[in-house]
Design a protein around this motif. Structure first.
Motif, PDB file in Angstrom:
ATOM      1  N   ASP A 608      89.296  52.892 -66.456  1.00 58.34           N
ATOM      2  CA  ASP A 608      88.436  51.939 -65.762  1.00 58.34           C
ATOM      3  C   ASP A 608      89.078  50.550 -65.691  1.00 58.34           C
ATOM      4  O   ASP A 608      89.006  49.872 -64.661  1.00 58.34           O
ATOM      5  N   ILE A 609      89.735  50.131 -66.773  1.00 58.02           N
ATOM      6  CA  ILE A 609      90.432  48.840 -66.769  1.00 58.02           C
ATOM      7  C   ILE A 609      91.579  48.865 -65.762  1.00 58.02           C
ATOM      8  O   ILE A 609      91.806  47.884 -65.031  1.00 58.02           O
ATOM      9  N   LEU A 610      92.292  49.975 -65.697  1.00 57.81           N
ATOM     10  CA  LEU A 610      93.376  50.096 -64.712  1.00 57.81           C
ATOM     11  C   LEU A 610      92.829  49.988 -63.289  1.00 57.81           C
ATOM     12  O   LEU A 610      93.431  49.320 -62.434  1.00 57.81           O
ATOM     13  N   ASP A 611      91.689  50.616 -63.042  1.00 57.41           N
ATOM     14  CA  ASP A 611      91.078  50.522 -61.714  1.00 57.41           C
ATOM     15  C   ASP A 611      90.678  49.076 -61.405  1.00 57.41           C
ATOM     16  O   ASP A 611      90.852  48.591 -60.271  1.00 57.41           O
ATOM     17  N   ASP A 612      90.142  48.379 -62.400  1.00 57.95           N
ATOM     18  CA  ASP A 612      89.752  46.982 -62.205  1.00 57.95           C
ATOM     19  C   ASP A 612      90.978  46.104 -61.976  1.00 57.95           C
ATOM     20  O   ASP A 612      90.937  45.165 -61.168  1.00 57.95           O
ATOM     21  N   MET A 613      92.049  46.398 -62.691  1.00 60.37           N
ATOM     22  CA  MET A 613      93.296  45.642 -62.504  1.00 60.37           C
ATOM     23  C   MET A 613      93.793  45.824 -61.074  1.00 60.37           C
ATOM     24  O   MET A 613      94.179  44.843 -60.396  1.00 60.37           O
ATOM     25  N   GLU A 614      93.792  47.059 -60.591  1.00 54.15           N
ATOM     26  CA  GLU A 614      94.222  47.326 -59.215  1.00 54.15           C
ATOM     27  C   GLU A 614      93.350  46.565 -58.224  1.00 54.15           C
ATOM     28  O   GLU A 614      93.853  45.963 -57.269  1.00 54.15           O
ATOM     29  N   MET A 615      92.061  46.559 -58.452  1.00 49.20           N
ATOM     30  CA  MET A 615      91.141  45.920 -57.518  1.00 49.20           C
ATOM     31  C   MET A 615      91.362  44.415 -57.444  1.00 49.20           C
ATOM     32  O   MET A 615      91.422  43.848 -56.340  1.00 49.20           O
ATOM     33  N   VAL A 616      91.491  43.748 -58.575  1.00 48.54           N
ATOM     34  CA  VAL A 616      91.638  42.292 -58.536  1.00 48.54           C
ATOM     35  C   VAL A 616      93.003  41.888 -57.974  1.00 48.54           C
ATOM     36  O   VAL A 616      93.114  40.910 -57.227  1.00 48.54           O
ATOM     37  N   LEU A 617      94.061  42.631 -58.285  1.00 47.46           N
ATOM     38  CA  LEU A 617      95.377  42.317 -57.731  1.00 47.46           C
ATOM     39  C   LEU A 617      95.404  42.538 -56.224  1.00 47.46           C
ATOM     40  O   LEU A 617      96.046  41.777 -55.487  1.00 47.46           O
TER      41      LEU A 617
END
Length: 771
Positions: A608-617
Motif C-alpha cells: 500500500d505504501i508503494l502504491d501511495d509512493m507511485e501516486m504522489v510521484l
C-alpha cells in the motif's frame, strides 16, 4: 611535433602566458566582445520568456573590472528610470550579476526544477544602492565525468541551452566538454587501422559512456550507431559555441591511453597494461588495454587524438581533462614510474598546445594505494601552473589537507554530494559554508576555485545554490544560515500570496536536520533489492522531517507555487520511504517469529505504501520515468533503435550492469513514478511471496532462489523485455494527494522506529573505490 592549432573564427580565447609574477600564475581567460554582450542579452531574454522587460537590463562587459584576475559584477540603477545596469568583467560575471539581481532584489529564482520570476510590468525594481561583488577565486567548476551519463546523456540542444544558462547564472566558468568525443576518437582509430567491428566491441552504449571514458568499461550496452556519433558531434559543436559565446571555458578530453581490446595485437612493440576487472564485470566488458604513457607510441596516438579534437571542434581552450587511474591501481608502484606517467601525459598536451593546463580529478587519491610519497611523485613532473586538481569530495573527504595542498599545484574545492543521480534528500550546509574558506586559509593561493561535482542533477537544489554562493560569500554562522534559509524560501515560493510562516519554519527544520551536517547519502531500503538483512540508513532526527512535512502541508492551504508543489512532493516521498522502513522492521519481526498472518498483514501495508509512493510521484512532472525514456527515444530512428535506447535508459537506473555485478544494482536508483510501479514494487512482491512460501513450507529462505526470482520475474522484464510507453505529463493534483496521505499516515507519526545509523552504514558506497 604535432600541428599547433591557431585561433579560429568560432572561438577565440585571450592568451595570457603562464608566467609567474609576484609568485602568482596568470590563468588564461575568455575574451570579452560585443558577441559576449549579445549572448548575455539573449540569456536574459530566455530566462524572462522574451518579455519586453528583459531589454531593461543595460549590459557593460569590460575585462578591466576584474580584481587580480577574479571576476567582478556591479549592479546599479541606470540613468533611464526603470532600468538596471550590469557592469561585469566577463560574460559569465554579467549572467552571474543578473541572477544576483533576480535573487536578492526581485525575490526570484531559476532552478533545474523550474523558475519563479517576480518581474512584471515595464520597469525593473531599482537597487537600493549600488552592489559590487568580487569573486573569492578564479574559477567556478561544474560537473563530474558521471554527470554526463547520469543526467545529460540524452539531452538535445534545447535542454543543454537551459543548463548552460543555469551554469552562467551561477558563475560557472569552467566545464567538461566531452559530448561527441567518441566520434572524434573513432575517426583517429579508423585511420590507425582498427575496423568498425573492433570499435563496436569497444564503445559502450550511451548511458555508460562515462565509464568508457575513464577506462572502466568497454562495449557494455553498446554498440554506438553512426547516427548517434553524428548527432553527438553536431551537438558538441553547438554546446561549445554557446559556452564560449557566454564566456564559459570548455575543458576538452585528452588521451588517457585506453584503446580497443585488439590494440596490443595491432601494435605489438608498444607497451600496454590492462585496467582492473571493474566491479565484477569480468574481462569481457572490463579490463581495457591502455597504452603506457612512458611509451613513445603514447605520444604519437595522444597527439593525433588531441589534434583531431581541437581541429574538429575548431577550438583551443588550453584546458584538457585526463584521468588514467580512475578506480584502478597503477601497474607499478615505483615512484619514478609514477612521475614518468604524468610527464608523458602532459607532454602530449603541450605538443599540441604549449599553454595546455591539465584538469585532473583527485578522486583516485581516495584509494589506499595513494600514499603521500606516491602522490607527490605522481604530480612531480607536471610543471607548476599547468595542472589543476579537482578535490572532488571536499565537503566530506577533502584530499588537499592530506597531501599538503597537492605539493605546490593548484586545486578547486568541490561539493560532490550526489552519487548515481539519486534523488533522496540530504546535505551539509555547515560543511559547505565552512569548507571553502578553510581550504583558502590552509592552502593560500593554491586553492583557486569552488565547484560542484555531483554525479547527477535534479535533486537537493538548495545544496547546489548554496555551494556556488561560496564563490563570493564569507562563511555563515548559525543565525546567518537561518536567515539565508528564509531568503531561500522567499525566492522559491514568492507570489502575490503571503508566504505563511509554516513554510519558513519547515525549511528551518530541514536546514537544521536533513541539511545540517549530513554529508553522506544513506542507504534507501525501498529502492534497493529486497533481502532479509536490509536496513534503512538515517543520519538525522526523523522527527524533524515529520515536523517539516506537517508544516508544509499546513502551508499548502495558502501556497500553490510550482516550486512549492515540487518540494511538497519531494518531502512527502521522503516521509513515505521512512514509513516503509519502519513497517519493514515489523515485517521481519513477524517473519522471525514465524507469524504467517503478521507477514501477510505487513506485506499488504508495505504494498500500500508503494502504491501511495507511485501516486504522489506521478502527480509531478519532475518525478516521471517517462521523461528519461522520452529523452532517450528521441535518438531512435527505427524499431531496433527503440529497443536499444530503452535498454540503455532502463538498465542504468535499474541493475546498472549484469546479473553478476551485484554491487552496482540500484546504484543509480530514482524516486520516479514508473520505477516504483514497474520495477521496485514487483521486486517487493516477489520478496513477500518468497517469505510466505518459506513459512508455509517450513523451510528457510534460499537466497539463490530469491535472487533468481527477483531477476527473472521483476528486473529482467523491466529493462529488457518491456518497451512500455511511460507518461511525460503528471496525473492528479499534488496538494490534494499529499493532504490525503497526510491524513492517512499522520496517526502513526509517533511510531518513530529508526535510530541514527553508524558512519559505516552511511559510507557503504566507498567499498568499490579500492578495487
Amino acid at each position: 611535433m604535432g600541428r599547433l592549432i591557431t585561433y579560429c573564427a568560432v572561438v577565440v580565447l585571450v592568451l595570457v602566458l603562464l608566467i609567474h609574477q609576484s609568485g602568482a600564475v596568470q590563468w588564461p581567460k575568455p575574451t570579452t566582445s560585443s558577441s559576449s554582450t549579445k549572448a548575455i542579452a539573449d540569456l536574459i531574454s530566455r530566462v524572462l520568456d522574451g518579455a519586453p522587460i528583459a531589454r531593461r537590463f543595460d549590459l557593460s562587459i569590460n575585462a578591466d573590472l576584474a580584481v587580480d584576475g577574479k571576476d567582478v559584477f556591479e549592479l546599479s540603477n541606470s540613468p533611464d528610470s526603470g532600468s538596471i545596469t550590469i557592469s561585469a568583467s566577463s560574460g559569465v560575471a554579467a549572467a552571474w550579476g543578473f541572477n544576483y539581481y533576480l535573487k536578492y532584489v526581485a525575490d526570484s529564482s531559476f532552478y533545474w526544477s523550474g523558475k519563479n520570476i517576480r518581474l512584471s510590468g515595464s520597469t525593473l525594481i531599482p537597487v537600493p544602492s549600488p552592489i559590487r561583488i568580487v569573486a573569492n577565486d578564479f574559477y567556478r567548476w561544474y560537473g563530474n565525468p558521471c554527470t554526463f551519463s547520469y543526467s545529460s546523456v540524452f539531452w538535445n540542444f534545447s535542454r543543454w541551452e537551459k543548463e548552460i544558462d543555469w551554469m552562467a547564472m551561477n558563475g560557472i566558468n569552467l566545464v567538461y566538454a566531452t559530448t561527441g568525443m567518441e566520434y572524434i576518437f573513432s575517426q583517429v582509430f579508423l585511420r590507425m587501422g582498427f575496423t568498425q567491428l573492433e570499435l563496436d566491441e569497444y564503445f559502450t552504449g550511451p548511458a555508460f559512456l562515462a565509464w568508457l571514458r575513464m577506462g572502466n568499461l568497454q562495449k557494455h550496452g553498446g554498440p554506438l550507431s553512426q547516427s548517434w556519433h553524428q548527432s553527438q558531434f553536431q551537438l558538441a559543436k553547438q554546446i561549445i559555441q554557446r559556452m564560449t559565446d557566454i564566456g564559459i571555458i570548455p575543458v576538452l578530453p585528452a588521451f588517457t591511453g585506453f584503446m580497443p581490446r585488439t590494440a596490443p595485437k595491432r601494435f605489438p612493440t608498444a607497451k600496454f597494461y590492462y585496467s582492473s576487472d571493474w566491479n565484477g564485470f569480468g574481462c569481457n566488458d572490463s579490463c581495457l588495454p591502455y597504452l603506457d604513457p612512458t611509451d613513445p607510441f603514447f605520444q604519437q596516438v595522444g597527439v593525433a587524438l588531441l589534434n583531431e579534437t581541437v581541429t574538429s571542434l575548431n577550438i583551443v581552450s588550453h584546458f584538457y581533462a585526463c584521468d588514467l587511474f580512475n578506480e584502478m591501481t597503477p601497474p607499478i608502484s615505483d615512484l619514478n614510474y609514477l612521475a614518468d606517467v604524468n610527464a608523458g601525459i602532459i607532454q602530449t598536451m603541450q605538443t599540441v598546445d604549449p599553454y595546455a593546463i591539465w584538469v585532473m580529478q583527485a578522486w583516485l587519491f581516495l584509494s589506499d594505494f595513494w600514499t603521500p610519497d606516491r602522490v607527490k611523485s605522481y604530480l612531480s613532473k607536471v610543471p607548476e601552473g599547468h595542472l589543476i586538481l579537482l578535490d572532488l569530495f571536499s565537503e566530506a573527504r577533502p584530499q588537499y589537507s592530506r597531501f599538503q595542498s597537492f605539493y605546490g599545484h593548484y586545486y578547486i574545492w568541490n561539493m560532490l554530494h550526489d552519487f548515481g543521480g539519486n534523488n533522496g534528500l540530504f546535505g551539509s550546509l555547515v560543511n559547505v559554508t565552512d569548507g571553502p574558506q578553510a581550504a583558502r586559509t590552509f592552502s593560500g593561493e593554491h586553492m583557486i576555485g569552488v565547484g560542484i561535482t555531483m554525479e547527477g542533477i535534479n535533486q537537493n537544489e538548495i545544496m547546489y545554490e548554496f555551494a556556488l554562493e561560496q564563490s563570493w560569500r564569507s562563511p555563515l554562522n548559525e543565525t546567518e544560515l537561518n536567515d539565508w534559509l528564509v531568503g531561500f524560501v522567499m525566492r522559491r515560493y514568492a507570489s502575490n500570496q503571503t508566504i505563511p510562516s509554516s513554510a519558513l519554519y519547515a525549511w528551518q527544520e530541514l536546514g537544521n536536520s536533513v541539511y545540517h551536517i549530513n554529508p553522506f547519502r544513506v542507504y534507501s531500503l525501498i529502492l534497493h533489492r529486497p533481502a532479509l538483512d536490509r536496513e534503512q540508513g538515517i543520519s538525522f532526527d526523523l522527527k524533524a522531517l515529520l515536523s517539516a512535512w506537517e508544516l508544509l502541508v499546513d502551508a499548502s492551504t495558502q501556497l500553490n507555487a510550482d516550486l512549492f508543489r515540487y518540494d511538497l512532493v519531494d518531502i512527502t516521498k521522503e516521509v513515505l520511504q521512512y514509513k516503509f522502513a519502519c513497517d519493514f522492521v515489523q515485517l521481519i519481526a513477524a517473519f522471525n517469529r514465524s507469524d504467517l498472518y503478521g507477514v501477510e498483514t505487513q506485506a499488504a501495508i508495505l504494498i500500500d505504501i508503494l502504491d501511495d509512493m507511485e501516486m504522489v510521484l506521478a502527480s509531478d512532472r519532475r518525478f516521471l520515468l517517462g521523461n528519461w525514456i522520452a529523452d532517450a527515444l528521441q535518438f531512435a530512428q527505427n524499431e531496433e533503435d527503440i529497443h536499444f535506447y530503452n535498454l540503455n535508459a532502463k538498465l542504468q537506473v535499474s541493475i546498472w550492469g549484469t546479473n553478476y555485478t551485484l554491487g552496482l544494482f540500484d546504484y543509480a536508483n530514482k524516486f520516479w513514478s514508473g520505477m516504483i510501479q514497474d520495477y521496485y514494487a514487483p521486486r517487493w512482491r516477489v520478496f513477500f511471496d518468497v517469505l510466505l512460501k518459506s513459512l508455509i513450507e517450513g523451510i528457510p529462505v534460499d537466497t539463490n532462489v530469491l535472487h533468481k526470482r527477483l531477476f527473472f520475474e521483476a528486473e529482467l522484464p523491466f529493462f529488457m523485455l518491456d518497451t512500455k510507453s511511460y507518461p511525460t505529463s503528471p496525473k492528479g493534483d499534488s496538494i490534494s494527494i499529499v493532504h490525503d496521505l497526510f491524513n492517512k499516515y499522520r496517526p502513526s507519526f509517533n511510531d518513530v522506529c529508526l535510530p541514527l545509523n553508524s558512519v559505516k552504514q552511511q559510507q557503504y558506497f566507498f567499498n568499490r573505490y579500492d578495487n
